[in-house]
Design an enzyme around this catalytic site. Structure first.
Site, mmCIF file in Angstrom:
data_model
loop_
_atom_site.group_PDB
_atom_site.id
_atom_site.type_symbol
_atom_site.label_atom_id
_atom_site.label_comp_id
_atom_site.label_asym_id
_atom_site.label_seq_id
_atom_site.Cartn_x
_atom_site.Cartn_y
_atom_site.Cartn_z
ATOM 1 N N ARG A 1 0.778 -1.080 -0.150
ATOM 2 C CA ARG A 1 0.055 0.093 0.023
ATOM 3 C C ARG A 1 0.785 1.327 -0.145
ATOM 4 N NH1 ARG A 1 -0.674 4.339 3.128
ATOM 5 N NH2 ARG A 1 -0.515 3.216 4.923
ATOM 6 N N HIS B 1 4.207 2.874 14.626
ATOM 7 C CA HIS B 1 4.167 3.101 13.359
ATOM 8 C C HIS B 1 5.492 3.808 13.092
ATOM 9 C CE1 HIS B 1 2.737 3.678 8.711
ATOM 10 N NE2 HIS B 1 3.422 4.633 9.165
ATOM 11 N N HIS C 1 8.786 5.655 11.332
ATOM 12 C CA HIS C 1 9.478 6.194 9.848
ATOM 13 C C HIS C 1 11.069 6.227 10.178
ATOM 14 C CE1 HIS C 1 6.133 7.861 7.369
ATOM 15 N NE2 HIS C 1 5.601 6.727 8.000
ATOM 16 N N CYS D 1 8.904 8.898 2.292
ATOM 17 C CA CYS D 1 8.491 9.911 3.534
ATOM 18 C C CYS D 1 8.040 11.520 2.667
ATOM 19 C CB CYS D 1 9.352 10.241 4.600
ATOM 20 S SG CYS D 1 8.762 11.251 5.685
ATOM 21 N N ASN E 1 8.943 4.167 5.797
ATOM 22 C CA ASN E 1 8.689 3.348 7.144
ATOM 23 C C ASN E 1 9.537 2.373 7.161
ATOM 24 O OD1 ASN E 1 5.338 3.299 7.298
ATOM 25 N ND2 ASN E 1 5.962 3.729 5.216
#
Lengths: 317, 317
Positions: B16, B218, B220, B251, B262
């Site tokens: 995704r 989550h 980065h 990002c 990510n």
């Protein structure tokens, strides 16, 4: 929760690591330009050249010219690498501009020592005794022990904390035989086996045996764990790290070509400063030096902050 | 020394995240091939499509065809993203093959919410109430709260643990108004401000208020701290992470183009497994999927283990 140091020293090894492995050719002037840029960042120690066989490492055939050309910065110590007596001779000839230190070089893995140094560990002990004689004869102080393969080895597998402690103890014995006082021990994750947990186990075991000893970590980022491992070291109070600007230099022991080598200096400095740990480094200037390094080698380098940017501009709002 | 979990769940978001940002075009078949490869790795949850406006995100114009084409693997939950009611309608039409879950979507930064979601935080509360109505009408369970910008914001600067706790409390209030039981809270480092220490501070503050709540991170990797931050989360007992195979996806909030997005799934899984934390993932298969992802997008991706290799072959000796 943790025992983070207030200040860490980061030893820059990018020029030496990078220029020996880059396919090049990179001009002497460009090498000097990078070192001069690094000298302006607040780094206190920069390894600027490798005195090795120019037939085997053509990238450092111009070591003398690089050292002659750099513009030393007040408060920065410039160091070099050598692998044998011939190399040491070349470095000694430049002592004064360079600031040489001897080192007792140990290895935690017998098969790695045989493959990488072409000698077993017993022979290495004899070699280290002989080296100390040469250092003394040249007036070079010896105050540290370094250890390769301290966290695992492609040829020996896992390395236990007990092996690391025993190997360090051998180094101390060598030092004692020459009345040397060892102030620091550098543990290298030469083949990128370390995890944050193994860093804690090994550092903990060494700390327990030699509580006052200053520890340094030489970490590789080949499997992406470089900064996580550095953080685990910081949690254990480790306050000295080797690193390489932009992540210059690859890892000759990795499974695939193009794998990262040393942990990246500006990423490490950024992490420390963001956590309130002083590095004495101007991270923005270091990012600019990293971008210069990338321009010089002509291909992308592994550093992250040089691409992601620091947070400074958002804090000014 | 730490409170590492025995097992962690890693939620794969690479397809995704990646296919929405890659300049492409990438064929539907290749997208399906990557998802099918990921299904064989032991991952238990894969976000396989984004139901968004095809004019704004042309990379996901074929979301329906991708979902139709994948070969579901027993025990794997396939999820999707949507940003509005139209997108949710499209996803709901595929429920059954997809396994949709609703979510109360909070944000710790007022200016980020205004810029990214085009609404202030007060309006967001109203929107979340309305969303829950829509989820309920479609039989979609809502058991989690997510929070953007939980560790810092390019527009608001630092985000304090107190702000995160207050924002989560608002989410719980919304849930309570609908008699929903919240089982998990996902904290996103949307703009890559987190450090290992801020992870510990924020997770600690949330844990203190809601000790039984399952936490997800989550993270980065825009500034290289992704795995160090994940490790800090593990030390705090966090046992659920989002990640992206090969580091797919960039990002959009980074200072420079080409910055990582990510945290990379196989690097995270490798780190966990090397520390004895079960992931249920076959890291070798995941590395192969990462290499496939790189082949599909046609340019280098940020993953490290896919280049450095795992340690498995050295352990067999």
């Amino acid at each position: 929760m943790s025992d983070l140091p207030r200040h860490v020293d980061i030893h820059e090894e990018g020029p030496r690591e990078g220029f020996q492995i880059e396919p090049g050719p990179i001009s002497t002037e460009r090498k000097i330009a990078l070192i001069d840029a690094l000298s302006e960042t607040g780094l206190k120690r920069i390894q600027v050249a490798s005195f090795v066989n120019p037939k085997r490492v053509p990238g450092w055939a111009d070591a003398e010219a690089v050292v002659a050309g750099i513009h030393p910065h007040q408060g920065v110590r410039y160091t070099a690498l050598w692998l044998n007596e011939k190399g040491l001779e070349r470095a000694v000839a430049l002592n004064g501009k360079l600031s040489l230190r001897g080192n007792i070089s140990m290895c935690a893995s017998e098969p790695f020592s045989r493959r990488n140094q072409n000698r077993g560990l017993e022979e290495n002990v004899r070699v280290q005794h002989a080296q100390i004689g040469i250092f003394k004869a040249n007036g070079i102080p010896v105050e540290s022990i370094s250890m390769m393969a301290a966290f695992g080895c492609n040829f020996a597998g896992e390395i236990t904390p007990a092996t690391v402690v025993a190997t360090a103890a051998q180094g101390f014995d060598i030092a004692a035989a020459h009345d040397l006082t060892i102030k620091s021990l550098s543990l290298a994750d030469t083949m990128a086996w370390a995890t944050p947990e193994s860093i804690k186990r090994v550092v903990g075991a060494v700390r327990e045996r030699w509580p006052a000893l200053r520890l340094n970590l030489h970490l590789h980022d080949t499997r992406g764990l470089g900064l996580a491992n550095a953080y685990a070291g910081l949690e254990m109070g480790v306050a000295s790290f080797d690193a390489s600007v932009a992540g210059l230099g690859g890892c000759p022991f990795a499974g695939h070509k193009g794998a990262a080598g040393n942990v990246c200096t500006e990423d490490l400095a950024f992490m420390c400063e963001e956590m309130g740990i002083e590095t004495g480094i101007d991270v923005e200037k270091l990012v600019a030096a990293a971008q210069l390094a990338e321009e010089i080698v002509g291909h992308p380098l592994p550093g992250s902050v040089m691409r992601g940017g620091t947070l400074a501009k958002y804090r000014k709002h």
